[in-house]
Scaffold this motif. Structure first.
Motif, PDB file in Angstrom:
ATOM      1  N   ILE A  11      49.334  43.221  22.806  1.00  0.00           N
ATOM      2  CA  ILE A  11      50.395  44.394  21.414  1.00  0.00           C
ATOM      3  C   ILE A  11      50.578  43.204  20.654  1.00  0.00           C
ATOM      4  N   GLU A  12      50.814  42.024  20.954  1.00  0.00           N
ATOM      5  CA  GLU A  12      51.282  40.723  20.082  1.00  0.00           C
ATOM      6  C   GLU A  12      50.399  40.373  18.771  1.00  0.00           C
ATOM      7  N   GLY A  13      49.161  40.248  19.617  1.00  0.00           N
ATOM      8  CA  GLY A  13      47.942  40.320  18.872  1.00  0.00           C
ATOM      9  C   GLY A  13      46.948  39.632  19.853  1.00  0.00           C
ATOM     10  N   LYS A  14      45.864  38.674  18.721  1.00  0.00           N
ATOM     11  CA  LYS A  14      44.858  38.083  19.534  1.00  0.00           C
ATOM     12  C   LYS A  14      45.105  36.784  20.188  1.00  0.00           C
ATOM     13  N   VAL A  15      44.675  37.080  21.720  1.00  0.00           N
ATOM     14  CA  VAL A  15      45.007  35.699  21.867  1.00  0.00           C
ATOM     15  C   VAL A  15      43.864  34.848  22.208  1.00  0.00           C
ATOM     16  N   PHE A  16      42.576  35.571  22.564  1.00  0.00           N
ATOM     17  CA  PHE A  16      41.542  34.743  22.850  1.00  0.00           C
ATOM     18  C   PHE A  16      40.548  35.168  22.002  1.00  0.00           C
ATOM     19  N   ASP A  17      39.528  34.516  21.237  1.00  0.00           N
ATOM     20  CA  ASP A  17      38.487  35.271  20.807  1.00  0.00           C
ATOM     21  C   ASP A  17      37.091  34.566  20.649  1.00  0.00           C
ATOM     22  N   GLU A  18      36.133  34.265  21.821  1.00  0.00           N
ATOM     23  CA  GLU A  18      35.289  33.164  21.327  1.00  0.00           C
ATOM     24  C   GLU A  18      33.953  33.889  22.546  1.00  0.00           C
ATOM     25  N   GLU A  19      32.275  32.224  22.425  1.00  0.00           N
ATOM     26  CA  GLU A  19      31.680  32.722  23.420  1.00  0.00           C
ATOM     27  C   GLU A  19      32.400  32.231  24.135  1.00  0.00           C
ATOM     28  N   VAL A  20      31.756  32.915  25.413  1.00  0.00           N
ATOM     29  CA  VAL A  20      31.909  31.574  27.045  1.00  0.00           C
ATOM     30  C   VAL A  20      31.133  32.490  27.583  1.00  0.00           C
ATOM     31  N   ASN A  21      31.147  31.220  29.346  1.00  0.00           N
ATOM     32  CA  ASN A  21      29.681  31.489  29.723  1.00  0.00           C
ATOM     33  C   ASN A  21      30.536  32.660  31.285  1.00  0.00           C
ATOM     34  N   MET A  22      31.358  32.275  31.291  1.00  0.00           N
ATOM     35  CA  MET A  22      31.475  33.214  32.764  1.00  0.00           C
ATOM     36  C   MET A  22      33.135  33.118  32.486  1.00  0.00           C
ATOM     37  N   VAL A  23      33.914  34.484  33.097  1.00  0.00           N
ATOM     38  CA  VAL A  23      35.342  34.967  32.792  1.00  0.00           C
ATOM     39  C   VAL A  23      35.257  35.409  34.279  1.00  0.00           C
ATOM     40  N   VAL A  24      36.696  34.808  34.912  1.00  0.00           N
ATOM     41  CA  VAL A  24      37.124  34.947  36.597  1.00  0.00           C
ATOM     42  C   VAL A  24      38.304  35.985  36.437  1.00  0.00           C
ATOM     43  N   ALA A  25      38.377  37.287  36.188  1.00  0.00           N
ATOM     44  CA  ALA A  25      39.648  38.204  35.912  1.00  0.00           C
ATOM     45  C   ALA A  25      40.336  38.962  37.422  1.00  0.00           C
ATOM     46  N   PRO A  26      41.578  38.936  36.857  1.00  0.00           N
ATOM     47  CA  PRO A  26      42.214  39.969  38.686  1.00  0.00           C
ATOM     48  C   PRO A  26      42.182  41.318  38.574  1.00  0.00           C
ATOM     49  N   GLY A  27      40.901  42.475  38.610  1.00  0.00           N
ATOM     50  CA  GLY A  27      41.071  43.398  39.087  1.00  0.00           C
ATOM     51  C   GLY A  27      41.341  44.158  40.365  1.00  0.00           C
ATOM     52  N   VAL A  28      41.976  45.672  39.840  1.00  0.00           N
ATOM     53  CA  VAL A  28      43.381  46.083  40.945  1.00  0.00           C
ATOM     54  C   VAL A  28      42.357  46.170  42.225  1.00  0.00           C
ATOM     55  N   GLU A  29      40.840  45.996  42.273  1.00  0.00           N
ATOM     56  CA  GLU A  29      40.457  46.215  43.481  1.00  0.00           C
ATOM     57  C   GLU A  29      39.668  44.833  43.962  1.00  0.00           C
ATOM     58  N   GLY A  30      40.106  43.496  43.496  1.00  0.00           N
ATOM     59  CA  GLY A  30      39.799  42.248  43.879  1.00  0.00           C
ATOM     60  C   GLY A  30      39.208  41.924  42.541  1.00  0.00           C
ATOM     61  N   VAL A  31      39.303  39.628  42.904  1.00  0.00           N
ATOM     62  CA  VAL A  31      39.352  39.609  41.438  1.00  0.00           C
ATOM     63  C   VAL A  31      37.540  39.660  41.553  1.00  0.00           C
ATOM     64  N   MET A  32      36.926  39.685  40.369  1.00  0.00           N
ATOM     65  CA  MET A  32      36.181  39.426  40.063  1.00  0.00           C
ATOM     66  C   MET A  32      35.412  38.545  38.704  1.00  0.00           C
ATOM     67  N   GLY A  33      34.029  38.366  38.622  1.00  0.00           N
ATOM     68  CA  GLY A  33      33.174  36.492  37.919  1.00  0.00           C
ATOM     69  C   GLY A  33      32.073  37.695  37.254  1.00  0.00           C
ATOM     70  N   ILE A  34      32.544  37.433  35.997  1.00  0.00           N
ATOM     71  CA  ILE A  34      31.883  38.733  34.662  1.00  0.00           C
ATOM     72  C   ILE A  34      30.942  37.216  33.833  1.00  0.00           C
ATOM     73  N   LEU A  35      29.668  37.595  34.504  1.00  0.00           N
ATOM     74  CA  LEU A  35      28.521  36.557  33.965  1.00  0.00           C
ATOM     75  C   LEU A  35      27.889  37.396  32.647  1.00  0.00           C
TER      76      LEU A  35
END
Lengths: 149, 303
Positions: A11-35
């Motif tokens: 809500i305070e602004g854009k924190v990150f905006d880039e091309e990346v290879n992978m992100v690992v995020a803490p989903g409510v039903e478990g940590v998930m890696g997105i490729l």
């Protein structure tokens, strides 16, 4: 390696905006890696650590305080209730925030919504402190540890 | 012509007023900068959450059945309007414009009996004076509103809608375009109708794609209903929060411009008055000299 666009917005602004290879995020039903080329996905996020992998760069870590993540096509949007780069976390301030949240939690017990909010604030600040401590102990971000994290 | 002393007094009072307006202009300018920053910073968040919802809507055919906040009612009888105005005046046409837009809307849509949720004293006072139904008021918002300040408004709207007290909830506020332009806006808040038409003009720039890029079915974690339960009230709150910020940026911009105009007008008036003052002074001196000359002449002739 294929990439996708990751946007982290609070809500305070854009924190990150880039091309990346992978992100690992803490989903409510478990940590998930997105490729790249992940199937479309919409999930809620939990309090925790969001890890960003980019070729030729050390991994970046963000402390996220819940939110929503959408994966579709070559774009991933993270709408975070809060998100800070672990290096930018001010531990002293986070401690203060935790104390405030604890006090508020003690007072707000009557109203469910206030209670939920205070609890969320408490968990956010605790998460912040935990991640900041962990990453500083390792000598800060940029240092690869033997287990590869 | 007014006497010299009278003009002098007027110049002094205009000068005093211009000092006051200049001070107010400065204050508004610094507040404006902060308010604009805040409004612009949260736009991507509001826009992106809308984008996600639009992708969601493009998935299923029966979006309306997924969640009560998405379901439109067949007959719209009770309408709620959240009217966002300032607590203070002296902001040019800012308050008047959004209030006029709202009353016109109430007339043209036949919602004269709409329930008003007044955010800001000006809107509340106006609606009460004209005997409208003001059901709640939120005044004295802090200069930097947080989502904590907006949460009760959102709760009122969502609860009222779910309980059937409102069949529709609209949001009337002023969109901030730039320092010189602010647009009074009314848009539908509830039911949430995914579609670009519910979005204000200033937000459209932040949306990259309203259509999903892939046709493949989404994976939902947790299931769609639970997910929507978490997202939709939050989305409503974000929309209101954004509206409050836009309104705040508009208010301070309007006030800054109004006060700048006032200061400039005062300056012009002082110029005109000084000219009149000098003329009057000149005339008085000339008249005195003529008197003296006339008197001397009369004395010379008499002797």
């Amino acid at each position: 390696m294929a990439t996708f666009r990751l946007e982290i917005v609070t809500i305070e602004g854009k924190v990150f905006d880039e091309e990346v290879n992978m992100v690992v995020a803490p989903g409510v039903e478990g940590v998930m890696g997105i490729l790249p080329r992940h199937a479309p996905l919409l999930t809620r996020l939990h309090f925790g650590e969001l890890q960003i992998k980019k070729d030729g760069q050390a991994d970046q870590f963000y402390a996220v305080g819940g939110g929503v993540m959408e994966v579709q096509g070559s774009q991933v949007i993270v709408l975070a209730d809060s998100a800070e780069h672990v290096d930018e976390i001010d531990i002293a301030r986070a401690e203060e925030a935790r104390q405030r949240a604890e006090e508020r939690l003690a007072q707000a017990s009557k109203d469910q919504l206030d209670f939920d909010r205070a609890e969320a604030a408490l968990r956010r600040s605790a998460n912040r402190i935990k991640l900041a401590r962990r990453h500083r102990q390792r000598g800060g971000y940029g240092v690869q540890t033997p287990d590869g994290r | 012509m007014a006497s010299v002393r009278e003009i002098k007094r007027r110049i002094k009072s205009v000068k005093n007023i211009s000092q006051v307006t200049r001070a107010m202009q400065m204050i508004a300018a610094s507040r404006m900068r902060r308010a604009q920053e805040q409004a612009l910073a949260s736009r991507p968040y509001a826009a992106k959450s809308w984008e996600i919802l639009m992708h969601f809507a493009a998935q299923g055919t029966n979006v309306e059945q997924l969640h009560p906040l998405l379901a439109s009612r067949e007959t719209v009888k009770n309408v709620g309007i959240i009217l966002i105005t300032a607590d203070k005046g002296l902001a040019g046409g800012y308050n008047g414009n959004v209030i006029r837009k709202t009353t016109r809307y109430m007339q043209s849509e036949g919602h004269e009996d709409a329930s008003i949720v007044a955010v800001g004293k000006k809107g509340r006072d106006f609606m009460l004076r004209f005997g409208r139904k003001v059901i709640a008021e939120f005044t004295d918002m802090p200069p930097r509103p947080t989502s904590f300040d907006v949460a009760p408004i959102a709760r009122l709207a969502v609860d009222g809608f779910l309980k059937g007290e409102f069949d529709e909830v609209h949001l009337a506020y002023t969109d901030f375009v730039n320092t010189l332009t602010q647009v009074p806006t009314i848009r539908l808040l509830l039911p949430i109708k995914p579609g670009a038409d519910q979005l204000s003009d200033v937000m459209r720039d932040y949306i990259s794609d309203t259509k999903p890029m892939t046709k493949a079915p989404y994976i939902y974690e947790p299931d769609p209903t639970t997910l929507l339960d978490a997202i939709l009230p939050n989305l409503t709150e974000v929309q209101i929060y954004q509206a409050v910020l836009e309104a705040r940026a508009s208010e301070e911009s309007a006030r800054m411009v109004a006060m700048r105009n006032a200061t400039e007008n005062a300056k012009e008036l002082i110029g005109d008055l000084t000219l009149t003052y000098n003329k009057a002074r000149q005339a008085a001196i000339t008249k005195e000299m003529l008197d003296i000359a006339g008197g001397a002449e009369a004395l010379a002739q008499a002797s």
